[in-house]
Structure formats: structure tokens, C-alpha cells
Design an enzyme around this catalytic site. Structure first.
Site, PDB file in Angstrom:
ATOM      1  N   LYS A 248     -16.568  -2.685 -30.605  1.00 40.98           N
ATOM      2  CA  LYS A 248     -17.026  -4.038 -31.000  1.00 40.98           C
ATOM      3  C   LYS A 248     -16.175  -5.189 -32.071  1.00 40.98           C
ATOM      4  CE  LYS A 248     -21.749  -5.030 -29.211  1.00 40.98           C
ATOM      5  NZ  LYS A 248     -23.351  -4.937 -29.830  1.00 40.98           N
TER       6      LYS A 248
HETATM    7  N1  GLU Z   1     -29.903  -6.040 -27.562  1.00 38.21           N
HETATM    8  C1  GLU Z   1     -29.191  -4.808 -27.500  1.00 38.21           C
HETATM    9  C2  GLU Z   1     -27.455  -4.747 -27.597  1.00 38.21           C
HETATM   10  O1  GLU Z   1     -27.321  -5.734 -28.243  1.00 38.21           O
HETATM   11  C3  GLU Z   1     -28.943  -4.103 -26.057  1.00 38.21           C
HETATM   12  C4  GLU Z   1     -30.702  -2.842 -25.378  1.00 38.21           C
HETATM   13  C5  GLU Z   1     -30.934  -2.980 -23.999  1.00 38.21           C
HETATM   14  O2  GLU Z   1     -29.676  -3.121 -23.046  1.00 38.21           O
HETATM   15  O3  GLU Z   1     -31.399  -1.878 -24.318  1.00 38.21           O
HETATM   16  O4  GLU Z   1     -27.169  -3.738 -27.514  1.00 38.21           O
END
Ligand code: GLU
Length: 480
Positions: A248
Site C-alpha cells: 500500500k
Molecule cells: N476497512 C478494511 C480495509 O480498508 C476493509 C474491510 C473489509 O472489506 O472487510 O482494508
């Protein structure tokens, strides 16, 4: 198997506002969107701001703008209002608290007050003995009334079917009891995702492979809370050209970087859909509308998808070439110098048209056209020579151009007329190769190894600037 109540397809993209929207995130959003659209379902944008330290609300508008830029629209989520939006977990404390209390009451979770030092010492001890770190369950039966909240995970095998990975099995014996909340007011990721997916009646969870190992814990939480389990589909990892994992935080992974460099949204959509989805035909170019019809989750591969920037450039170039000159000019304006604003619109169109076939991304236009707007060109004098030409030959060629172009009236100054004059002149100058005249002329006008042809350049520059540049080059050849 229990299902969501409405039995309607409901999917979500759930970014955490801890940074810019990652290109991998955009792919997850796109796959969810396509899946919802083609199944007459609903696509929900859920901003997950559970991590209070790392979440910054300034990222929310960027995430929203970039998704809109790609043409990905949601049925519920920020901007739309209603019961689900703007959606913030930080405002749902009471809901999470209610479910945390149920788990505590039913003794499926417990308070743990082991100190960070104690946990770290145990972790190091386990590691030194070659064991995977795992909480030893010390506080499980202690009936503490405060501390972090741990969910009990019994040793067992959890199996589930993933639409992409097929049958998956995890050995939960390797995991210890997982912390699901810092306290009743602050639930953590696994817990809030499970509660939200249930409360929002999500039917399919389509998300990145990084989350695959989170799924069994989330399934156990769903079972403990009496919720249904959604259908899962984990998208393949995105890999760099050397097949290393695309992190990322490494390099250009923010969608906004691609946006700023001048990749077109149509090209990004087309490129990212192919990162994992194999249409099974030779066809490679798809509009968003075509994708809604042709995309299928079943054809998403499980092996990693290599992010090939050259491919992206190629696809972007195709979309750039499809644009009308007027539309492309509008898109290129932010990448042109301010001086371009003083040039007649028609001429700017010609400038853009002269680059259209070579543009890979809009920002390339800055460098490609800078010489048009420059007051004076500066370039290596040697570049003026075609093959073995010496200074005197160059001077002769340019003087010849100067004399004959002076004759051409301003009203006839266009690429076609210029070609009519310059081609015979070049053939006369050297019967074997027109380059002896046209190359020095083109370099005198552009100062570049590569540019549009001399007739097009002279047309765009106009009579005055063309003659001035020829004079500059003649002079340049003499003094340097
Ligand atoms: N909020 C999580 C993320 O940004 C994703 C959670 C999910 O898709 O279950 O990686």
C-alpha cells in the site's frame, strides 16, 4: 444456510480513511460495483473509521471524488443520506456496545487485562521456542470487569467456500482469543465489520486477498452472534512487475497519482478490471457499460495479478486516441503552460492534434509541447545535422528555407501549402534524401529529436515565429 433477509444482492466497498484510495482499493470497489449492477443489486460505500488513531476524515472526500471520477456510483453511502449515509462507524458506538454486551453476557467473550509488557514477553518466549505467537487464554476464566475484550476462539477447523479461492480451510487452533474491542465504547475491526455486514444485510463480501485470513474469525463471530454468513470472494493480490507484493505504501499506488499524471478514468477502469479478471476471449478493451454485462466473478483468477505499467500506458494511449481534439484539448489544458491561454483556440487544437498519436498520458503533453510556447529554444547544435551534414550545409539548408518561406503569404500559411513548397525544395536540395533539408528545418522549429513534422510545426507556429526560429538556428550554427 442462513441468508440476508431480503435475499437481494447487497455488496459493499469498505475503505478505511487512513490514506489515499489505493489502486487495489479502486479495483475492489469496481468489482463490487459491477457485481451489484449486473445482479440488480445494491452497492454500498462504507467508510470504516474504526481505527481512531489512523483515520483522518480528510481522506473521505478524496475517496469519494476518485470513485466518482471512475464512474463508480453507490446506492447507499456518503452524499446520499438516508439511514446509511454518511456512514461513520465512529457514530455507531451504541450498536457495537449492544452486541459486545451480548457476547460478554453469553461468556463468548471476556475482559482481559494482561499488560502489554506481559504479552510481549510471552510472545518472545513463544517465538524463541519456534512457536507461532498466540494468546494463552490466561484471563479467560478470571471474570475481570474491565480491560480489552477478547473473543474466545476454540481450536477447530473452519471451512468456507470462497467464490474465487473455492474451498478454504483454516486451523483455528493456531490462533488465540482475539481482541475485538479496546473497551465497550471502542470496538475493533473484526467486530465492527461483522456487525456492519449484518446490519447492512450484505450478501456478498468481495474484498482483497489480504483479508482472507480474517474471514474465519469473522465467521466465528457471526456464528456467536447468531448472524448469517455472507458469501465471500477474495480478489487476487496485486503484484509488481518482479512479482513482489504491491504494498500500500510503496511507490505510485494512490489512484490520485494516476489521476494527476493524466490517466483517463476509462483507461484505469479497463486496466484494473483485467487485474484478476480474465474475460476468456481476445477482447481487451471494455467500457464500464460493457463490463456491467460481461464481467463475471467466476472468471476471476486466484493467482496474483501483475500490475504492468506499460499495459496501462498502452490502454490509456488507445483511449486518448479515441478522443476528439476538442475534448482532448480540454483534458490537456491543466498540463499546458499559462502562455497557452494566449494562443488562438484553433492553434492549440492543432498543437494537441500534433501530439495525440504519441501521448501515453495527459501529463506527457507538458514536455511534448513546451517548445511551442518557449520564447527561445535551446538545444544541442549538433542535432541540426542530418547524417554527415556540416555547419555550412546546415546553414545553406536553413537559408534556403528562409528565402522561400518568406515568399509565402500569411493567408496561405498552412501545412498543405507549406508542404507544397518545401517538398520540391528538399528534393532539389538533395536528390536522394529530403532529410537534408527537412531535418534541420524541423529541429530549428522544435529543438527536438522527435516532434511532429516540419509542415505541421510551421503551420502551428505561424509565419513570424517560424522565420524567427530559422534565423535563430542559422545564427546558432554560426556562433557556436
Ligand atoms: N476497512 C478494511 C480495509 O480498508 C476493509 C474491510 C473489509 O472489506 O472487510 O482494508
Amino acid at each position: 444456510m442462513k441468508k440476508n433477509k431480503s435475499e437481494k444482492i447487497r455488496v459493499r466497498f469498505a475503505p478505511s480513511p487512513t490514506g489515499a484510495l489505493h489502486i487495489g482499493g479502486a479495483r475492489s470497489a469496481l468489482f463490487n460495483y459491477l457485481f451489484a449492477k449486473q445482479n440488480n443489486g445494491e452497492f454500498i460505500l462504507r467508510i470504516e473509521d474504526t481505527d481512531r488513531e489512523r483515520s483522518e476524515l480528510k481522506w473521505v472526500p478524496e475517496i469519494i471524488d476518485e470513485l466518482k471520477w471512475l464512474g463508480i456510483e453507490w446506492n447507499e453511502g456518503p452524499d446520499i443520506g438516508g439511514p446509511f449515509g454518511p456512514y461513520k462507524q465512529s457514530q455507531k458506538t451504541d450498536v457495537y456496545k449492544k452486541y459486545l454486551e451480548i457476547l460478554l453476557l453469553e461468556k463468548k467473550a471476556y475482559y482481559c487485562n494482561c499488560s502489554a509488557e506481559e504479552l510481549e514477553a510471552k510472545r518472545q518466549d513463544q517465538q524463541s521456542r519456534g512457536l507461532a505467537p498466540k494468546y494463552d487464554g490466561k484471563c479467560r476464566d478470571k471474570n475481570h470487569t474491565e480491560g480489552v475484550i477478547r473473543f474466545i476462539i476454540h481450536a477447530q477447523k473452519i471451512k468456507f467456500h470462497d467464490l474465487i479461492r473455492k474451498d478454504v480451510e483454516f486451523d483455528m487452533g493456531l490462533l488465540g482469543d482475539v481482541v475485538i474491542a479496546k473497551n465497550l465504547e471502542q470496538a475493533l475491526y473484526h467486530f465492527v465489520v461483522v456487525v456492519d455486514d449484518f446490519e447492512m444485510q450484505i450478501s456478498h463480501v468481495i474484498r482483497a486477498e489480504e483479508h482472507l485470513s480474517n474471514t474465519p474469525r469473522q465467521i466465528l463471530l457471526q456464528e456467536a452472534l447468531g448472524f448469517y454468513t455472507p458469501i465471500y470472494a477474495h480478489l487476487p493480490l496485486m503484484l509488481n512487475a518482479d512479482r513482489s507484493k504491491m504494498a500500500k505504501r510503496s511507490g505510485d499506488v494512490a489512484l490520485s497519482d494516476y489521476h494527476m499524471k493524466g490517466y483517463l478514468p476509462e483507461a484505469i477502469v479497463n486496466f484494473i478490471v483485467l487485474l484478476g479478471w480474465n474475460p476468456g476471449t481476445e477482447k481487451e478493451i471494455f467500457s464500464l457499460a460493457e463490463l456491467v454485462k460481461e464481467f463475471s466473478l467466476e472468471k476471476v483468477q486466484k493467482s496474483g495479478a501483475v500490475f504492468n505499467t506499460q499495459r496501462l500506458d498502452f490502454i490509456n494511449g488507445l483511449y486518448i486516441r479515441e478522443k476528439s481534439v476538442e475534448a482532448l484539448t480540454k483534458l490537456c489544458l491543466p498540463y499546458l503552460p499559462e502562455a497557452a491561454g494566449e494562443w488562438p483556440e484553433k492553434t492549440v487544437h492543432k498543437i494537441i492534434a500534433s501530439c495525440q498519436s504519441r501521448l501515453k498520458k495527459l501529463s506527457d503533453i507538458t514536455d511534448m509541447t513546451e517548445f511551442f510556447f518557449a520564447e527561445k529554444l535551446s538545444f544541442d547544435k549538433k542535432m541540426l545535422a542530418w547524417k554527415e551534414m556540416g555547419d555550412l550545409d546546415i546553414r545553406e539548408a536553413l537559408l534556403l528555407c528562409d528565402t522561400s518561406l518568406k515568399e509565402l503569404g500569411a493567408s496561405k500559411w498552412n501545412a498543405e501549402e507549406l508542404e507544397k513548397i518545401l517538398v520540391p525544395l528538399a528534393e532539389k536540395f538533395n536528390t536522394k534524401n529530403k532529410g537534408y533539408l527537412l531535418w534541420p528545418l524541423r529541429v530549428a522549429l522544435s529543438g527536438r529529436e522527435a516532434s511532429a513534422g516540419p509542415f505541421e510545426l510551421a503551420d502551428i507556429l505561424g509565419k513570424e515565429k517560424t522565420l524567427q526560429r530559422i534565423q535563430d538556428a542559422i545564427h546558432y550554427g554560426k556562433t557556436k
